[in-house]
Structures are given as C-alpha cells and as structure tokens.
Design an enzyme around this catalytic site. Structure first.
Site, PDB file in Angstrom:
ATOM      1  N   GLU A   1      -3.421   9.401 -33.179  1.00 17.39           N
ATOM      2  CA  GLU A   1      -4.471   8.749 -32.399  1.00 17.39           C
ATOM      3  C   GLU A   1      -5.651   9.697 -32.305  1.00 17.39           C
ATOM      4  OE1 GLU A   1      -2.530   5.391 -29.576  1.00 17.39           O
ATOM      5  OE2 GLU A   1      -2.628   7.370 -28.703  1.00 17.39           O
TER       6      GLU A   1
ATOM      7  N   HIS B   1     -12.677   3.058 -22.190  1.00 18.01           N
ATOM      8  CA  HIS B   1     -12.083   2.958 -23.527  1.00 18.01           C
ATOM      9  C   HIS B   1     -13.105   2.299 -24.449  1.00 18.01           C
ATOM     10  CE1 HIS B   1      -9.362   2.152 -26.809  1.00 18.01           C
ATOM     11  NE2 HIS B   1      -8.437   2.874 -26.200  1.00 18.01           N
TER      12      HIS B   1
ATOM     13  N   ARG C   1     -12.512   9.888 -27.014  1.00 17.63           N
ATOM     14  CA  ARG C   1     -12.908   8.564 -26.510  1.00 17.63           C
ATOM     15  C   ARG C   1     -14.316   8.529 -25.944  1.00 17.63           C
ATOM     16  NH1 ARG C   1      -7.396   6.420 -23.649  1.00 17.63           N
ATOM     17  NH2 ARG C   1      -6.413   6.053 -25.652  1.00 17.63           N
TER      18      ARG C   1
ATOM     19  N   HIS D   1     -11.056   2.222 -18.150  1.00 18.86           N
ATOM     20  CA  HIS D   1      -9.680   2.258 -18.646  1.00 18.86           C
ATOM     21  C   HIS D   1      -8.767   3.195 -17.866  1.00 18.86           C
ATOM     22  CE1 HIS D   1      -6.547   1.871 -21.621  1.00 18.86           C
ATOM     23  NE2 HIS D   1      -6.553   3.172 -21.889  1.00 18.86           N
TER      24      HIS D   1
ATOM     25  N   ARG E   1      -9.439  12.224 -20.928  1.00 11.40           N
ATOM     26  CA  ARG E   1      -8.015  12.242 -21.276  1.00 11.40           C
ATOM     27  C   ARG E   1      -7.791  12.077 -22.770  1.00 11.40           C
ATOM     28  NH1 ARG E   1      -4.004   7.976 -21.846  1.00 11.40           N
ATOM     29  NH2 ARG E   1      -5.603   6.410 -21.459  1.00 11.40           N
TER      30      ARG E   1
HETATM   31  C1  FAD Z   1      -4.124  -1.703 -21.502  1.00 12.77           C
HETATM   32  C2  FAD Z   1      -3.708  -0.275 -21.329  1.00 12.77           C
HETATM   33  C3  FAD Z   1      -3.195   0.435 -22.400  1.00 12.77           C
HETATM   34  C4  FAD Z   1      -2.807   1.768 -22.250  1.00 12.77           C
HETATM   35  N1  FAD Z   1      -2.238   2.427 -23.302  1.00 12.77           N
HETATM   36  C5  FAD Z   1      -1.744   3.682 -23.106  1.00 12.77           C
HETATM   37  C6  FAD Z   1      -1.018   4.343 -24.136  1.00 12.77           C
HETATM   38  O1  FAD Z   1      -0.810   3.814 -25.220  1.00 12.77           O
HETATM   39  N2  FAD Z   1      -0.550   5.590 -23.877  1.00 12.77           N
HETATM   40  C7  FAD Z   1      -0.735   6.225 -22.683  1.00 12.77           C
HETATM   41  O2  FAD Z   1      -0.285   7.367 -22.510  1.00 12.77           O
HETATM   42  N3  FAD Z   1      -1.421   5.600 -21.693  1.00 12.77           N
HETATM   43  C8  FAD Z   1      -1.900   4.356 -21.870  1.00 12.77           C
HETATM   44  N4  FAD Z   1      -2.561   3.724 -20.848  1.00 12.77           N
HETATM   45  C9  FAD Z   1      -2.655   4.397 -19.549  1.00 12.77           C
HETATM   46  C10 FAD Z   1      -1.274   4.359 -18.896  1.00 12.77           C
HETATM   47  O3  FAD Z   1      -0.672   3.127 -19.128  1.00 12.77           O
HETATM   48  C11 FAD Z   1      -1.369   4.589 -17.407  1.00 12.77           C
HETATM   49  O4  FAD Z   1      -2.135   5.706 -17.124  1.00 12.77           O
HETATM   50  C12 FAD Z   1       0.014   4.825 -16.817  1.00 12.77           C
HETATM   51  O5  FAD Z   1       0.853   3.803 -17.238  1.00 12.77           O
HETATM   52  C13 FAD Z   1      -0.052   4.892 -15.320  1.00 12.77           C
HETATM   53  O6  FAD Z   1       1.251   4.806 -14.841  1.00 12.77           O
HETATM   54  P1  FAD Z   1       1.529   4.927 -13.290  1.00 12.77           P
HETATM   55  O7  FAD Z   1       2.988   4.735 -13.118  1.00 12.77           O
HETATM   56  O8  FAD Z   1       0.902   6.137 -12.763  1.00 12.77           O
HETATM   57  O9  FAD Z   1       0.717   3.715 -12.657  1.00 12.77           O
HETATM   58  P2  FAD Z   1       0.836   2.098 -12.989  1.00 12.77           P
HETATM   59  O10 FAD Z   1       1.621   1.939 -14.203  1.00 12.77           O
HETATM   60  O11 FAD Z   1      -0.492   1.578 -12.916  1.00 12.77           O
HETATM   61  O12 FAD Z   1       1.711   1.640 -11.763  1.00 12.77           O
HETATM   62  C14 FAD Z   1       1.175   1.562 -10.465  1.00 12.77           C
HETATM   63  C15 FAD Z   1       2.151   0.764  -9.598  1.00 12.77           C
HETATM   64  O13 FAD Z   1       1.793   0.888  -8.241  1.00 12.77           O
HETATM   65  C16 FAD Z   1       1.783  -0.393  -7.626  1.00 12.77           C
HETATM   66  N5  FAD Z   1       0.855  -0.307  -6.494  1.00 12.77           N
HETATM   67  C17 FAD Z   1      -0.464   0.003  -6.511  1.00 12.77           C
HETATM   68  N6  FAD Z   1      -0.943   0.018  -5.260  1.00 12.77           N
HETATM   69  C18 FAD Z   1       0.089  -0.274  -4.429  1.00 12.77           C
HETATM   70  C19 FAD Z   1       0.220  -0.419  -3.028  1.00 12.77           C
HETATM   71  N7  FAD Z   1      -0.816  -0.272  -2.201  1.00 12.77           N
HETATM   72  N8  FAD Z   1       1.428  -0.735  -2.529  1.00 12.77           N
HETATM   73  C20 FAD Z   1       2.493  -0.918  -3.335  1.00 12.77           C
HETATM   74  N9  FAD Z   1       2.414  -0.807  -4.685  1.00 12.77           N
HETATM   75  C21 FAD Z   1       1.232  -0.480  -5.209  1.00 12.77           C
HETATM   76  C22 FAD Z   1       1.340  -1.314  -8.740  1.00 12.77           C
HETATM   77  O14 FAD Z   1       1.683  -2.653  -8.457  1.00 12.77           O
HETATM   78  C23 FAD Z   1       2.143  -0.712  -9.902  1.00 12.77           C
HETATM   79  O15 FAD Z   1       3.471  -1.177  -9.868  1.00 12.77           O
HETATM   80  C24 FAD Z   1      -2.969   2.399 -20.992  1.00 12.77           C
HETATM   81  C25 FAD Z   1      -3.488   1.694 -19.913  1.00 12.77           C
HETATM   82  C26 FAD Z   1      -3.852   0.372 -20.073  1.00 12.77           C
HETATM   83  C27 FAD Z   1      -4.411  -0.371 -18.900  1.00 12.77           C
END
Ligand code: FAD
Length: 540
Positions: free
Chosen positions: A120, A238, A286, A347, A382
């Site tokens: 990537e 992004h 990016r 993003h 990032r």
């Molecule tokens: C379309 C897309 C593609 C991506 N592709 C990649 C990739 O290929 N590789 C990579 O490394 N990263 C990628 N990313 C970034 C990566 O997916 C995220 O940074 C990472 O998944 C974040 O994970 P997390 O567990 O921290 O948060 P999230 O996965 O966003 O989870 C947050 C959780 O908290 C919950 N929540 C939020 N607020 C509250 C609240 N007040 N009370 C209760 N629950 C709450 C939400 O409902 C959710 O379940 C991508 C992001 C997107 C949007």
C-alpha cells in the site's frame, strides 16, 4: 437510577474493544465480569468496513523487518510520529497477528497456504495482510465477535451509549453513565477499569468514509472528564472515496490497495497527474495524494477525478477486490473498463486521548485504545494499514497491563460523582432540536473551514459559527436521545479540532495551512486539556 458493577467495562465493539475484551477475559480473573457497552449492534464500527488490510511484520515474511516498517511509519508521520511507539508496535505485531489467526481470523493465503502480503502507499515493502480480498475489517470483527459471544465472562450491552464518565475529585475514573436506547433510561455502571475504544470522528465532516457512529463520543467524554487530548488538528482525508454525486456524503472507500496493484489517477481530461506532485506518484503518502486530487478538482471546478484500474486484469481485479468491484457494479461502473469517480473524504482521526501503548491516560482507571487514542504512532499522517495494527497491539498490551492491576470495583463515590449522577436523574426540558439538520450544518462548517486546506480566516469563522451553535443547543450534559448526545459530542470535538488547527501555525502532514505553508523545524505535539491548551515541546 439503575446501577451495576463490573470488574472491567469496555466502551466500543470495533477491533480494539472486541480484542481487548477477549484478551482481558482470557488472561485475568474477573470476579465481577466484563461488560462491553456499544452504541449500535456488536461489531458495528469503522473496523468492520476496513478494506485494504493490516500491517504484519511477521516471521512468515522473510523480506520484512521492524526497522523498515518503523522508517516507513516515521516518514509518513511527517516528523511527528514517535520512534519508540512505532518500534514497540511493529515489534509486537508478529505475536499479535499470529494470535489473531489463532482466534479465528482467516488472512488470505496463496495456493501453497502461505500468507499473502500486499503493498500500500508509502510502504517500502509488501507487508499488508488482508482477508476476504478487500474485506479485512469484516474478517477480523466477525471472528472477534464470535469469540466474544462464546466467552461467558463477557456481558454485552447493545444500543447502549456511554454519555459521561464518573471521575472523582482525585481524578480517578469510577464508572460511566450510559443511555439505554432500548428503554430510553439512563443507567450507572461502576468499574475500576474503564476502557474507551470508541473510534474516531470522521462524521464531523460533510464527506466521509466513516459510518454514522463515528461522532467522536469517546474523545468528548474523555475531554469533559479532564483527560489530555493530543494532536487533534490532524485529520486524515483519504484521497479516493467513491464520489457518485456531490449529494452522496457517506462515501464508500476505494482502498489504497487498488493503487498498490497499479491503478492510476486521471483528471477530467483523462490525463494522469500524480507525476506532477510526487515521484512516488499514486503511492505517495495519503496527504500528498489528497492535496493533489484537491488541487486538480479546484483547477477543473470538478467534484471528482477518476481512478483508472482498467490496465489490471479483470479477473484479478474481481478476485482481489470483490467488495469494491461489487459496489461499483451496483452503481453501473465496471472497474475493469470504466474509470471510477473518486474524491477525498474525511477518514481517520490521528490525534485523540493521549495514551501509552498500554492505553493508560492521565486519569487513573481510564484507558484509551484504538482510533480514539493518540499513542504518537501516526504523527501528522497515518501510514496505511497501521491503524488496525495499533488497535490490536494496544488491546493486547492493555490486557497484559491490567493483569497486574487491582480490579476490585470502586466504592469511593464522592460528592462530584454524586452531583454528576443527580444531573442524569433529573428531568430536562423537552425542547425539540432538529439534530439531522444541525449535524449537517456543523459538517458543512467543518468541511468548508477546517478541511483539507486551512487558513486563519476560515478557522476563526468556524470557531464563531460553532460557538453560536453551542450557545443555541442548550444541552451540555443530559440529552433526550442518542442523536442529541452525538450532536453534543460533535460540537465539543469540532471546537477542539478548530482550536488546535488555529494554534498550529505551520503545514505538516495532513494539517495544511495555506497561510503558513512552511513546516517548522521543531516537531511538537499539541495538547488540549479542558480550560488549557498548548503546543508541547519536541517529539522524542
Ligand atoms: C472505510 C474504512 C476503511 C478502512 N480501512 C482500513 C484498513 O484497510 N486498514 C487499517 O489499518 N485501517 C483502516 N481503516 C481505519 C480503521 O478501520 C479504524 O481506525 C479502526 O478500525 C478503528 O478501530 P476502533 O476499534 O478503534 O474503533 P471503531 O472500529 O470505530 O469502533 C468504535 C466502537 O465504539 C462504539 N462507540 C462509539 N461511541 C460510543 C459510545 N458513546 N457508547 C458506546 N459505544 C460507542 C461504536 O459503535 C463502535 O462499536 C479504515 C476505516 C474506514 C472507515
């Protein structure tokens, strides 16, 4: 108010929250169990939509090593990534990725059963693992959801939103107030370890790749509780989100991996342009590709450019990118023949709650992991596929850290916590707010004034507008429903991003100031604590 007690509470069920819950439950004796609070259904998160993959500096890939990955991370981070954090996370990736495989995550393999690694942007080597072609996030969250649901120590509260942290006068977190969407009631949950894994805030912007829940809740909760937030001005846009029309705002991502396989960006005249912006062309970091596209769009007064993947074998395209091919096909685009209309979209939140790699914050008993945390890994920009890696490594390290902690539930509820609880027990006015329109208005302000290219006049305009919206919205604490809470949190985080962007009078990584285009020689983090803001000293 109804109340309960758990040894550990995890807020959020993306990759970071699910994996932390699982590892904690596997490693630690939890007399009062663990609760996952999640505001939608289990697993609904940004993580679920991750496409390209996850970095794995693993023993199975002989061509790779930690130092090469660290150098790529630091280069992309534009001087603001911290070497120690990058080394730590990269070094841990072998153990953690192999543990994910043991937890049931199926990374794609070749016909001999060896792991498949892809390239990537801004990576010097093929080191990205993927699952289901371009459905890596789904592969990871599905496996983790299955494991979590089969774990009897783990309790799950769906459609439950964390709305305020219970922090006492000694700056110790003792629990959380949640809003139960199913009953419409507020509840108290006491714990000695409150883990925020609430993701980022892409939904603050008009155009975003993030699903609806990414409203920066955890950031706002932590900030209001006195936690230190770091580098909030760094929002990653992004370069290539599917831009079907200016009306289509929540935009489907066209993964960087498509460019990694050879696809080229073309403008509205059908001409390639990336060679004019970087010698790495389509595989530049990016922020550079995003600004190149932004500049081409402005020159042409167009709302998108195109990504041409027609030089890649059609069969290969479909096998490698089934989700993207399918989504485009549904919209009348055959990616093996037709150029894909793309434009930048918000993003990723590089900054966040300042935390160590084990998730420790400046508040005792409050931990932050994943996208809502700022460990210093991503700096000003990032590196692709580093975020899922950070989620799982920090979750793994936090479980290890908590195995040495005292997890008896708290009984030290002081006046300040009682006062907070009182606010949520008392009724509030039923004044009607049109949160859909208010959110949209705020997103327009953020896109127009605190977006890809910024300047003082626009940022100050945003500050005035947001203050006006805050003044008009008379709910700084208790709200009537989930949408109001989200809007309340969005207002808080928008102001913090704007403040931090005004303070940083330079251009670095994703923070581009047209009025301060030079990068300062000293790389410094910004830091915001309630009623205090500053630029910190040099990065170590
Ligand atoms: C379309 C897309 C593609 C991506 N592709 C990649 C990739 O290929 N590789 C990579 O490394 N990263 C990628 N990313 C970034 C990566 O997916 C995220 O940074 C990472 O998944 C974040 O994970 P997390 O567990 O921290 O948060 P999230 O996965 O966003 O989870 C947050 C959780 O908290 C919950 N929540 C939020 N607020 C509250 C609240 N007040 N009370 C209760 N629950 C709450 C939400 O409902 C959710 O379940 C991508 C992001 C997107 C949007």
């Amino acid at each position: 108010m109804k109340y309960s007690e758990y040894s550990v509470v995890v807020v959020g069920s993306g990759a970071a929250g699910l994996y932390a819950a699982l590892k904690i439950s596997q490693q630690i004796n939890l007399p009062e169990g663990l609760l996952i609070i999640t505001k939608s259904l289990l697993g609904e998160s940004n993580s679920r939509y991750a496409q390209g993959g996850i970095v794995g500096v693993v023993h199975q890939n002989h061509a790779d090593n930690v130092e090469a990955h660290v150098i790529d991370t630091l280069k992309a981070g534009a001087g603001l990534s911290e070497r120690r954090t990058a080394e730590y996370i990269s070094r841990a990736s072998d153990e953690v990725i192999n543990d994910l495989i043991d937890c049931g995550v199926n990374f794609d393999r070749d016909s001999k059963g060896n792991l498949n690694f892809t390239l990537e942007a801004a990576h010097s080597i093929k080191r990205i693992l993927h699952s289901g072609g371009d459905a890596t996030g789904k592969g990871i969250t599905d496996a983790l959801c299955r494991a979590v649901m089969n774990d009897e120590n783990i309790n799950i509260a769906e459609q439950a939103m964390a709305v305020e942290l219970l922090v006492n006068a000694e700056k110790e977190c003792k629990g959380v107030i949640l809003y139960n969407e199913l009953t419409g009631e507020h509840e108290i949950v006491y714990t000695s370890a409150l883990i925020l894994a609430t993701g980022g805030c892409g939904q603050l912007y008009k155009f975003t790749t993030n699903p609806e829940g990414a409203t920066g809740d955890g950031l706002a909760l932590a900030y209001n509780a006195g936690a230190e937030l770091q580098d909030m001005e760094f929002i990653q846009f992004h370069p290539t989100a599917l831009a079907l029309s200016p009306k289509n705002k929540n935009r489907f991502l066209i993964s960087e991996a498509v460019r990694g396989e050879g696809a080229k960006l073309i403008n509205n005249n059908g001409a390639e342009f990336m060679y004019r912006y970087s010698d790495k062309r389509e595989l530049a970091p990016r922020d550079i590709v995003t600004r190149a596209i932004y500049s081409e769009m402005n020159k042409e007064h167009a709302s998108n450019v195109f990504l041409n993947a027609s030089m890649i074998d059609g069969m290969k395209l479909f096998e490698r990118f089934p989700t993207i091919s399918r989504k485009c096909k549904e919209n009348g685009i055959d990616i093996s023949h037709n150029p894909i209309p793309v434009a930048p979209a918000a993003h990723y939140t590089m900054g966040g709650i300042k935390a160590t790699v084990e998730g420790c914050t400046n508040i005792k008993g409050l931990y932050a992991i994943g996208e809502c945390a700022s460990t210093g890994l991503h700096g000003a920009n990032r590196l692709a596929s580093n975020s899922l890696l950070e989620c799982v490594v920090c979750a793994y390290e936090l479980a290890d850290y908590l195995s040495f902690a005292n997890l008896t539930t708290p009984h030290k509820i002081d006046e300040s916590i009682k006062n907070t609880i009182n606010v949520y027990s008392n009724p509030i006015s039923e004044e009607d707010y049109d949160t859909d329109n208010l959110k949209q208005h705020l997103k327009d302000i953020m896109w127009d004034c605190a977006g890809i290219v910024r300047n003082e006049i626009d940022l100050k305009r945003a500050e005035v507008e947001i203050n006006k919206l805050k003044h008009e919205f008379k709910r700084d604490k208790k709200c009537l429903n989930k949408d109001e809470y989200e809007y309340r949190n969005m207002l808080t985080i928008s102001s913090l991003i704007v403040r931090a962007a005004i303070l940083r009078k330079e251009s670095r990584g994703a923070h581009c100031r047209s009025d301060y285009s030079v990068t300062n020689t000293e790389a410094v983090h910004s830091s915001i604590i309630k009623q205090e803001e500053r630029l910190l000293s040099n990065v170590v």
